[in-house]
Scaffold this active site. Structure first.
Site, PDB file in Angstrom:
ATOM      1  CG  ASP A 257      -2.077  -1.000   0.929  1.00 25.45           C
ATOM      2  OD1 ASP A 257      -1.869  -2.204   1.171  1.00 25.45           O
ATOM      3  OD2 ASP A 257      -3.130  -0.573   0.418  1.00 25.45           O
TER       4      ASP A 257
HETATM    5  O1  MRU Z   1      -7.749  -3.258   2.820  1.00 25.80           O
HETATM    6  P1  MRU Z   1      -7.435  -3.648   1.400  1.00 25.80           P
HETATM    7  O2  MRU Z   1      -8.185  -4.853   0.939  1.00 25.80           O
HETATM    8  O3  MRU Z   1      -7.581  -2.462   0.466  1.00 25.80           O
HETATM    9  O4  MRU Z   1      -5.902  -4.026   1.437  1.00 25.80           O
HETATM   10  C1  MRU Z   1      -5.280  -4.428   0.249  1.00 25.80           C
HETATM   11  C2  MRU Z   1      -3.833  -4.757   0.424  1.00 25.80           C
HETATM   12  O5  MRU Z   1      -3.263  -4.660   1.478  1.00 25.80           O
HETATM   13  C3  MRU Z   1      -3.085  -5.128  -0.834  1.00 25.80           C
HETATM   14  O6  MRU Z   1      -2.086  -6.039  -0.549  1.00 25.80           O
HETATM   15  C4  MRU Z   1      -2.459  -3.866  -1.453  1.00 25.80           C
HETATM   16  O7  MRU Z   1      -3.399  -2.830  -1.524  1.00 25.80           O
HETATM   17  C5  MRU Z   1      -1.910  -4.134  -2.805  1.00 25.80           C
HETATM   18  S1  MRU Z   1      -3.198  -4.482  -3.995  1.00 25.80           S
HETATM   19  C6  MRU Z   1      -2.432  -4.722  -5.498  1.00 25.80           C
END
Ligand code: MRU
Length: 375
Positions: A257
């Site tokens: 993220d």
């Molecule tokens: O809370 P989320 O489902 O948005 O978290 C998603 C993640 O942590 C993913 O690993 C990250 O955003 C990368 S998605 C290509």
């Protein structure tokens, strides 16, 4: 968010359906049992869709936000104002969209780039329409670029795992959360690498964690793996150390993220535990992410803002969407992400190549970015 949902079985793995003037987002809260698309008519619908996890995953959030405002711009009946007024209208809406979820940098990165484009358009043109047009085109390019970038990540990632095979013919890889088609405009980052490893014929098996509490792994990654006929096994998050000890996996790959300048990486809660376990068992641990996930303004992961989500995600089943499962009155700590320190990361796989460590065991991410931008 508009109430009228659209049922669509054809695009089971397409989270973002866009054509100019219209945007539908796959309601990921309903997967894998139902395929329902929600109509997104404006930035406000986009904000709620992101906040409520209709759409999630760092790249998908950024693109959905940008396109929700593009749809609003296309359908604006009248805009009384100058080009500068149009640019500040869009800038305010983008700020609002950025406030939906704090941890993924892709959203604020997209908003910054889009603001720059509208300011530039307003500096050369006097009509508001020209600014809206520039915004819409730039948002649409983001959608197109993401798939190409994911395919490149997949290809670099597959070569990276191939070079690790030694005498073995195939490799088994563990992944966490959902980083696939559903988390991006298509194909995926970490799951895209698994797709590419499989396409190359060198994947023994993918293991995916459930990814408590929201179950992105069991609901979404398992769905994508089954859909693509990739040999795969689902494990409880707490089974990962035992899986590694049993020698079942030779690599771990996760998404990101936000990657700080030193390589510290924020990703779904539980990623840090996997990295610690991988280090203990001598298993390479990779992050796969587009360069839009890199935040060079942060020297380390210490200052990454970690989103805390509703206690309901733990108190109720199905990540908060089902019936109560925890004792009434218990307090809850529910960080949605954690930060994995760079020293636990073997390499960062981007669309421009794999960032590896120097002899001093450091990542020179800024140097890598400057080099690829100059090419
Ligand atoms: O809370 P989320 O489902 O948005 O978290 C998603 C993640 O942590 C993913 O690993 C990250 O955003 C990368 S998605 C290509």
């Amino acid at each position: 968010m508009a109430n009228n949902s659209i049922h669509n079985e054809i695009h089971a793995l397409q989270s973002i359906c866009y054509k100019r003037g219209s945007l539908q987002l796959l309601d990921q809260r309903k997967l894998p049992l139902e395929t329902v698309y929600l109509d997104i008519k404006n930035a406000s619908d986009g904000w709620f869709a992101i906040k409520e996890m209709v759409v999630r995953g760092a790249p998908a959030i950024a693109i959905a936000a940008a396109l929700s405002l593009a749809v609003e711009a296309v359908n604006l009946e009248t805009f009384q104002g100058t080009a500068d007024a149009a640019a500040s209208f869009l800038a305010q809406k983008l700020e609002y969209l950025v406030s939906s979820r704090p941890t993924a940098v892709n959203l604020s990165d997209a908003a910054t780039k889009l603001k720059e484009i509208t300011v530039k358009a307003a500096s050369t043109r006097s009509e508001a329409n020209a600014v809206f047009q520039a915004y819409i085109e730039a948002a649409e390019i983001m959608l197109e670029d993401d798939v190409a970038s994911n395919k490149a990540i997949g290809s670099y990632g597959a070569s990276c795992f191939e070079s690790q095979l030694n005498d073995a013919k195939k490799i088994s890889i563990l992944t966490h959360c959902n980083t696939g088609s559903l988390a991006t405009a298509g194909y995926g980052t970490a799951l895209g690498v698994i797709r590419a490893v499989h396409a190359q014929g060198i994947l023994e098996k993918a293991y995916c964690t459930e990814t408590r509490p929201f179950n992105q792994g069991s609901r979404l990654t398992a769905f994508e793996l089954v859909h693509d006929n990739i040999p795969a096994t689902l494990i409880a998050d707490s089974a990962a150390a035992a899986l590694m000890k049993a020698g079942c996996v030779q690599g771990v790959i996760v998404g990101a993220d936000r990657v700080a300048a030193n390589g510290d990486t924020a990703n779904k809660i539980g990623t840090y535990s996997l990295a610690v376990c991988a280090k203990h068992h001598g298993i390479p641990f990779y992050v796969a992410a587009p360069l839009t996930s890199v935040d060079l303004s942060l020297p380390s992961g210490e200052s990454i803002v970690i989103e805390e989500r509703s206690p309901k995600e733990l108190l109720n089943s199905r990540g908060g969407l089902g019936e109560q499962v925890a004792a009434s009155g218990i307090s809850v700590w529910n960080p949605a992400f954690d930060v994995t320190p760079a020293n636990l990361i073997s390499g960062i796989i981007t669309e421009k190549g794999v960032i590896t460590k120097s002899k001093d065991e450091d990542f020179d991410i800024k140097g890598f970015v400057l080099k690829v931008v100059a090419q």
